[in-house]
Design a protein around this motif. Structure first.
Motif, PDB file in Angstrom:
ATOM      1  N   LYS A  61       9.396   7.139  -4.238  1.00 34.92           N
ATOM      2  CA  LYS A  61      10.215   6.400  -5.143  1.00 34.92           C
ATOM      3  C   LYS A  61       8.924   5.512  -5.922  1.00 34.92           C
ATOM      4  CE  LYS A  61      13.402   3.301  -4.292  1.00 34.92           C
ATOM      5  NZ  LYS A  61      14.476   2.582  -4.320  1.00 34.92           N
ATOM      6  N   LEU A  62       8.067   4.543  -5.090  1.00 37.66           N
ATOM      7  CA  LEU A  62       7.151   3.905  -5.673  1.00 37.66           C
ATOM      8  C   LEU A  62       6.009   4.706  -6.491  1.00 37.66           C
ATOM      9  CD1 LEU A  62       5.822   1.018  -5.904  1.00 37.66           C
ATOM     10  CD2 LEU A  62       4.430   1.609  -3.742  1.00 37.66           C
ATOM     11  N   THR A  63       5.589   5.933  -6.112  1.00 37.97           N
ATOM     12  CA  THR A  63       4.769   6.660  -6.803  1.00 37.97           C
ATOM     13  C   THR A  63       5.576   7.166  -8.243  1.00 37.97           C
ATOM     14  OG1 THR A  63       3.911   7.477  -4.795  1.00 37.97           O
ATOM     15  CG2 THR A  63       3.512   8.730  -6.717  1.00 37.97           C
ATOM     16  N   ALA A  64       6.668   7.398  -8.093  1.00 41.30           N
ATOM     17  CA  ALA A  64       7.538   7.938  -9.275  1.00 41.30           C
ATOM     18  C   ALA A  64       7.620   6.891 -10.185  1.00 41.30           C
ATOM     19  CB  ALA A  64       8.814   8.641  -8.714  1.00 41.30           C
ATOM     20  N   HIS A  65       7.675   5.809  -9.733  1.00 40.01           N
ATOM     21  CA  HIS A  65       8.162   4.387 -10.777  1.00 40.01           C
ATOM     22  C   HIS A  65       6.853   3.872 -11.167  1.00 40.01           C
ATOM     23  CE1 HIS A  65      12.692   3.624  -9.703  1.00 40.01           C
ATOM     24  NE2 HIS A  65      12.417   4.844  -9.659  1.00 40.01           N
ATOM     25  N   THR A  66       5.806   4.034 -10.477  1.00 37.24           N
ATOM     26  CA  THR A  66       4.659   3.401 -10.820  1.00 37.24           C
ATOM     27  C   THR A  66       3.231   4.126 -11.087  1.00 37.24           C
ATOM     28  OG1 THR A  66       4.025   2.451  -8.783  1.00 37.24           O
ATOM     29  CG2 THR A  66       5.482   1.154  -9.828  1.00 37.24           C
ATOM     30  N   GLY A  67       3.344   5.406 -10.397  1.00 39.96           N
ATOM     31  CA  GLY A  67       2.130   6.203 -10.081  1.00 39.96           C
ATOM     32  C   GLY A  67       1.425   5.874  -9.154  1.00 39.96           C
ATOM     33  N   TRP A  68       1.647   4.639  -8.362  1.00 34.50           N
ATOM     34  CA  TRP A  68       0.909   4.249  -7.024  1.00 34.50           C
ATOM     35  C   TRP A  68       0.719   5.315  -6.089  1.00 34.50           C
ATOM     36  CZ3 TRP A  68       1.807   3.418  -1.857  1.00 34.50           C
ATOM     37  CH2 TRP A  68       0.798   2.559  -1.350  1.00 34.50           C
ATOM     38  N   ARG A  69      -0.458   5.297  -5.536  1.00 35.76           N
ATOM     39  CA  ARG A  69      -0.794   6.008  -4.270  1.00 35.76           C
ATOM     40  C   ARG A  69      -1.772   5.265  -3.257  1.00 35.76           C
ATOM     41  NH1 ARG A  69       2.023  10.212  -3.567  1.00 35.76           N
ATOM     42  NH2 ARG A  69       0.427  11.217  -2.202  1.00 35.76           N
ATOM     43  N   PRO A  70      -1.420   5.308  -2.039  1.00 34.87           N
ATOM     44  CA  PRO A  70      -2.338   4.595  -1.198  1.00 34.87           C
ATOM     45  C   PRO A  70      -3.726   5.253  -1.441  1.00 34.87           C
ATOM     46  CG  PRO A  70      -1.005   6.345   0.019  1.00 34.87           C
ATOM     47  CD  PRO A  70      -0.630   6.438  -1.486  1.00 34.87           C
ATOM     48  N   ARG A  71      -4.526   4.098  -1.076  1.00 30.82           N
ATOM     49  CA  ARG A  71      -5.983   4.249  -1.118  1.00 30.82           C
ATOM     50  C   ARG A  71      -6.851   3.614  -0.292  1.00 30.82           C
ATOM     51  NH1 ARG A  71      -6.338   2.338  -7.177  1.00 30.82           N
ATOM     52  NH2 ARG A  71      -6.835   0.443  -5.863  1.00 30.82           N
ATOM     53  N   THR A  72      -6.211   2.813   0.945  1.00 32.23           N
ATOM     54  CA  THR A  72      -6.774   2.017   1.818  1.00 32.23           C
ATOM     55  C   THR A  72      -6.083   2.487   3.086  1.00 32.23           C
ATOM     56  OG1 THR A  72      -6.785   0.122   0.052  1.00 32.23           O
ATOM     57  CG2 THR A  72      -6.678  -0.355   2.680  1.00 32.23           C
ATOM     58  N   ALA A  73      -7.032   2.885   3.895  1.00 37.33           N
ATOM     59  CA  ALA A  73      -6.840   3.164   5.320  1.00 37.33           C
ATOM     60  C   ALA A  73      -5.987   2.129   6.060  1.00 37.33           C
ATOM     61  CB  ALA A  73      -8.144   3.571   6.159  1.00 37.33           C
ATOM     62  N   LEU A  74      -5.318   2.512   6.968  1.00 39.92           N
ATOM     63  CA  LEU A  74      -4.520   1.491   7.923  1.00 39.92           C
ATOM     64  C   LEU A  74      -5.406   0.373   8.378  1.00 39.92           C
ATOM     65  CD1 LEU A  74      -1.596   0.547   9.003  1.00 39.92           C
ATOM     66  CD2 LEU A  74      -2.438   1.998  11.010  1.00 39.92           C
ATOM     67  N   ALA A  75      -6.415   0.664   8.954  1.00 41.23           N
ATOM     68  CA  ALA A  75      -7.407  -0.346   9.442  1.00 41.23           C
ATOM     69  C   ALA A  75      -7.803  -1.156   8.593  1.00 41.23           C
ATOM     70  CB  ALA A  75      -8.565   0.394  10.378  1.00 41.23           C
ATOM     71  N   ASN A  76      -8.463  -0.872   7.414  1.00 44.28           N
ATOM     72  CA  ASN A  76      -8.759  -1.489   6.443  1.00 44.28           C
ATOM     73  C   ASN A  76      -7.788  -2.640   5.651  1.00 44.28           C
ATOM     74  OD1 ASN A  76     -11.357  -0.282   6.790  1.00 44.28           O
ATOM     75  ND2 ASN A  76     -10.986   1.100   5.134  1.00 44.28           N
ATOM     76  N   GLY A  77      -6.702  -1.951   5.735  1.00 40.33           N
ATOM     77  CA  GLY A  77      -5.385  -2.534   5.150  1.00 40.33           C
ATOM     78  C   GLY A  77      -4.949  -3.914   5.883  1.00 40.33           C
ATOM     79  N   ILE A  78      -5.233  -3.510   7.325  1.00 39.10           N
ATOM     80  CA  ILE A  78      -4.798  -4.740   8.216  1.00 39.10           C
ATOM     81  C   ILE A  78      -5.836  -5.715   8.038  1.00 39.10           C
ATOM     82  CG2 ILE A  78      -4.648  -5.371  10.751  1.00 39.10           C
ATOM     83  CD1 ILE A  78      -3.485  -2.730  11.229  1.00 39.10           C
ATOM     84  N   VAL A  79      -6.994  -5.484   7.861  1.00 42.56           N
ATOM     85  CA  VAL A  79      -8.153  -6.548   7.616  1.00 42.56           C
ATOM     86  C   VAL A  79      -7.837  -7.033   6.502  1.00 42.56           C
ATOM     87  CG1 VAL A  79     -10.684  -6.905   7.472  1.00 42.56           C
ATOM     88  CG2 VAL A  79      -9.893  -5.273   9.132  1.00 42.56           C
ATOM     89  N   LEU A  80      -7.745  -6.572   5.404  1.00 38.64           N
ATOM     90  CA  LEU A  80      -7.560  -7.262   4.013  1.00 38.64           C
ATOM     91  C   LEU A  80      -6.561  -8.072   4.026  1.00 38.64           C
ATOM     92  CD1 LEU A  80      -8.224  -3.944   1.663  1.00 38.64           C
ATOM     93  CD2 LEU A  80      -9.738  -6.105   2.075  1.00 38.64           C
ATOM     94  N   VAL A  81      -5.281  -7.643   4.571  1.00 40.69           N
ATOM     95  CA  VAL A  81      -4.110  -8.427   4.650  1.00 40.69           C
ATOM     96  C   VAL A  81      -4.197  -9.959   5.508  1.00 40.69           C
ATOM     97  CG1 VAL A  81      -1.302  -8.563   5.602  1.00 40.69           C
ATOM     98  CG2 VAL A  81      -2.203  -6.772   4.196  1.00 40.69           C
ATOM     99  N   GLY A  82      -4.877  -9.440   6.746  1.00 39.79           N
ATOM    100  CA  GLY A  82      -5.198 -10.797   7.463  1.00 39.79           C
ATOM    101  C   GLY A  82      -6.050 -11.554   6.686  1.00 39.79           C
ATOM    102  N   LEU A  83      -7.205 -11.172   6.146  1.00 39.01           N
ATOM    103  CA  LEU A  83      -8.052 -12.105   5.419  1.00 39.01           C
ATOM    104  C   LEU A  83      -7.327 -12.735   4.321  1.00 39.01           C
ATOM    105  CD1 LEU A  83     -11.250 -10.024   5.012  1.00 39.01           C
ATOM    106  CD2 LEU A  83     -11.055 -11.877   6.598  1.00 39.01           C
ATOM    107  N   ALA A  84      -6.549 -12.137   3.546  1.00 44.43           N
ATOM    108  CA  ALA A  84      -5.709 -12.704   2.438  1.00 44.43           C
ATOM    109  C   ALA A  84      -4.844 -13.921   2.999  1.00 44.43           C
ATOM    110  CB  ALA A  84      -4.897 -11.717   1.550  1.00 44.43           C
ATOM    111  N   GLY A  85      -4.043 -13.573   4.292  1.00 45.45           N
ATOM    112  CA  GLY A  85      -3.134 -14.540   4.805  1.00 45.45           C
ATOM    113  C   GLY A  85      -3.923 -15.538   5.229  1.00 45.45           C
ATOM    114  N   CYS A  86      -5.142 -15.371   5.847  1.00 43.79           N
ATOM    115  CA  CYS A  86      -6.006 -16.712   6.392  1.00 43.79           C
ATOM    116  C   CYS A  86      -6.392 -17.682   5.281  1.00 43.79           C
ATOM    117  CB  CYS A  86      -7.080 -16.103   7.181  1.00 43.79           C
ATOM    118  SG  CYS A  86      -6.711 -15.481   8.706  1.00 43.79           S
ATOM    119  N   LEU A  87      -6.739 -16.905   4.013  1.00 43.24           N
ATOM    120  CA  LEU A  87      -7.169 -17.617   2.955  1.00 43.24           C
ATOM    121  C   LEU A  87      -5.976 -18.422   2.372  1.00 43.24           C
ATOM    122  CD1 LEU A  87      -9.451 -14.900   1.050  1.00 43.24           C
ATOM    123  CD2 LEU A  87     -10.393 -16.970   2.395  1.00 43.24           C
TER     124      LEU A  87
END
Length: 103
Positions: A61-87
């Protein structure tokens, strides 16, 4: 994904943001531990009838409505979300303890 949902999604709709691939709780714990640079203290308990072995989010549904596709691997996403949360929270580090049902 989150940005697109906020700006291109339909109000009142629910969208899944994920990789479309299944990951076990053990895999999530290992990735979070690696991102934090520590060994996670995991307590295994007997599985319950409602527990799932893997969680796979359907992103169609997200892809159909916005064209979004995942580009970030799970491990990298966890790091990015963690860094964003810490900041965002102004936190220098984090610790975690996770209990899980045995897979």
């Amino acid at each position: 994904g989150v940005h697109l949902v906020l700006h291109q999604g339909t109000a009142g709709e629910i969208y899944n943001i994920g990789t479309g691939l299944g990951h076990s709780i053990n895999q999530l714990v290992a990735n979070v531990g690696a991102a934090l640079g520590c060994r996670m203290n995991v307590v295994h308990t007997p599985a319950r009838s409602v527990d799932v072995r893997r969680n796979v989010l359907c992103i169609d549904k997200l892809t159909a409505h916005t064209g979004w596709r995942p580009r970030t691997a799970l491990a990298n996403g966890i790091v990015l979300v963690g860094l964003a949360g810490c900041l965002t929270a102004g936190v220098a580090g984090a610790t975690a303890g996770i209990e899980e049902a045995a897979a």
